[in-house]
Design an enzyme around this catalytic site. Structure first.
Site, short mmCIF file in Angstrom:
data_model
loop_
_atom_site.label_atom_id
_atom_site.label_comp_id
_atom_site.label_asym_id
_atom_site.label_seq_id
_atom_site.Cartn_x
_atom_site.Cartn_y
_atom_site.Cartn_z
N HIS A 69 0.61 -1.08 0.28
CA HIS A 69 -0.10 0.24 0.33
C HIS A 69 1.15 1.57 0.00
O HIS A 69 1.43 1.29 0.81
CB HIS A 69 -1.03 -0.02 1.50
N TYR A 132 3.85 2.08 13.42
CA TYR A 132 4.08 2.71 12.41
C TYR A 132 3.32 4.45 13.28
O TYR A 132 2.62 4.17 13.49
CB TYR A 132 3.97 2.70 10.78
#
Length: 478
Positions: A69, A132
């Site tokens: 992605h 993240y």
């Protein structure tokens, strides 16, 4: 597994994709690490990307695979527990499109993923915790800017440690297009305010070949409007170039003009700078030689500002508002020449009409052509030049307005002796409201040149500009 002793940032085969080695401090109890430490990491070479959100993914099974992605923001990924095989593919337009990079990662490494680079990982241990940081909050509108590429695309040549046939992969990820059909992630846009001005029109021409540039005219965004900033949505923008200003120097000395100058050049700029800072957008503000009193023979970026009149004072105030925020640019220029009304176009018209003008001969500086200035500003942004103040002017020896007027007359096929010299004091005694002007507008431009920008010759630009005016009036130049 050996662990790094010190923080280190390394480049990869994908431009802007950085691998960060993280020291682990261990004892019998376990380990500790500084997973994200802005000051140290920026000093080591990581982008000062200022994350706004931290997400954590728990993966219970070995072989869990997610991606590829590409989101419209920067990410900083790390492993808190377990181990992963990470894979990245550049989906940004350009020569690196399709470049891949892979890495086995444990808690002792992190990766900075720039906007437009597709990210995927496969867990190599049970109970892997993947974390993240991101620089933008997700919105429904941002979904349209996503791009994807198929994990199994043979063109990528990614050697997954666990075969994708036996890995845990969502159906959506299995259905993503191959690289040949993947949608490139376009770069962030650059807003240009004041598109109807001389500099704005130069950016309009650049926009024909640079899709990043989005132009805003006064009709779109009027800095005289007290709530103009509420109409400026900066999502998806990396920079704002403020080429809008109140530049009627003499009118700024009148009651109405003074209020307009301070609103457009100072108050509105303060609001614009604050909004850019809030949304993490870099502001490029175009300023002027009028912030100086003109007593210095050559002026560099370190000289103290000392404006003489209202216009210069309002522009100086705007500068300070911009510089109060990190990562902004102030580009000072002078004696601007572009599409529209300016000194050179006026002299060309007077020469064509056979007028004998009086032109001051005690104000010295250099012309700045907007075609070169617009190129220069884009060079600052694209070269990653340090933020701060830059002086921009044309090349060659400084000259007076009188000297330039004589050259314009000569190149226009008229007698340069028709131009009559006069002093600034004498010119100001004709009954009009005349603002004080700096007698010396000569900039030291070494700092700008040190960025690698190559100026075009001022004489060449002047000749081209006069040829253009002549073509528009169907009158040849000499």
């Amino acid at each position: 597994m050996s662990h790094p002793n010190q923080l280190e940032v390394k480049q990869t085969s994908i431009p802007g994709l950085l691998v960060v080695s993280l020291p682990l401090h261990q004892d019998e109890r376990g380990w500790f690490k500084e997973n994200w430490q802005r000051e140290k990491m920026v000093a080591a070479g990581l982008s000062d990307f200022r994350p706004v959100q931290n997400n954590v993914s728990f993966n219970g099974e070995r072989g869990t695979t997610r991606g590829l992605h590409a989101e419209p923001w920067d990410k900083y990924i790390s492993v808190l527990s377990g181990e992963i095989f990470g894979a990245w593919v550049d989906l940004r337009p350009g020569p690196s499109f399709g470049t891949t990079f892979t890495l086995r990662m444990g808690p002792d490494q992190a990766v900075f993923v720039p906007r437009g680079v597709a990210n995927a990982f496969q867990t190599l241990a049970e109970h892997t915790v993947y974390s993240y940081l991101v620089t933008q909050h997700w919105t429904a509108a941002s979904r349209a800017e996503y791009s994807y590429v198929n994990l199994a695309d043979p063109q990528l040549q990614i050697s997954w440690p666990i075969s994708l046939e036996h890995a845990s992969v969502s159906q959506a990820d299995r259905d993503h297009p191959c690289l040949a059909e993947a949608k490139p992630v376009q770069p962030k846009k650059i807003a240009v305010l004041g598109s109807n001005g001389q500099l704005g029109r130069a950016f309009t021409k650049l926009a024909q070949d640079d899709p990043r540039l989005t132009l805003f005219s006064r009709d779109d965004l009027d800095l005289q409007n007290l709530d103009f900033s509420s109409r400026l949505d900066l999502r998806g923008y990396s920079h704002v170039i403020n080429a809008a200003a109140m530049t009627a120097v003499d009118r700024a000395e009148t009651d109405d003009g003074r209020a307009e100058a301070w609103q457009v050049n100072a108050v509105a700029v303060r609001k614009l700078a604050a909004q850019c800072a809030q949304q993490r957008v870099t502001l490029v503000h175009v300023s002027t030689d009028y912030v100086f009193d003109g007593t210095k023979r050559e002026i560099d970026e370190g000289h103290l500002i000392s404006p003489l009149g209202v216009y210069g004072q309002s522009k100086a105030a705007g500068e300070q508002a911009v510089l109060a925020h990190d990562e902004n640019y102030v580009v000072r220029t002078s004696w601007v020449v572009g599409e529209g009304s300016n000194f050179v176009s006026t002299m060309r018209r007077l020469a064509e009409q056979g007028v004998v003008p009086q032109v001051v001969d005690d104000q010295v500086g250099r012309l700045s052509f907007t075609s070169d200035l617009a190129r220069g500003i884009m060079h600052l942004l694209d070269s990653g030049s340090a933020s701060g103040i830059y002086h921009f002017q044309g090349t060659g020896e400084p000259r007076s307005w009188y000297d330039i007027a004589r050259q314009v007359y000569e190149l226009s096929g008229s007698d340069p002796a028709s131009v009559v010299p006069t002093s600034s004091q004498a010119y100001a005694t004709n009954g009009k409201t005349v603002a004080p002007r700096p007698q010396n507008s000569t900039f030291n431009t070494d700092k700008f040149k040190a960025t690698g920008f190559i100026h075009r010759s001022e004489q060449e630009l002047l000749g081209e500009y006069l040829d253009l005016l002549a073509a528009q009036s169907n009158q040849p130049t000499k």
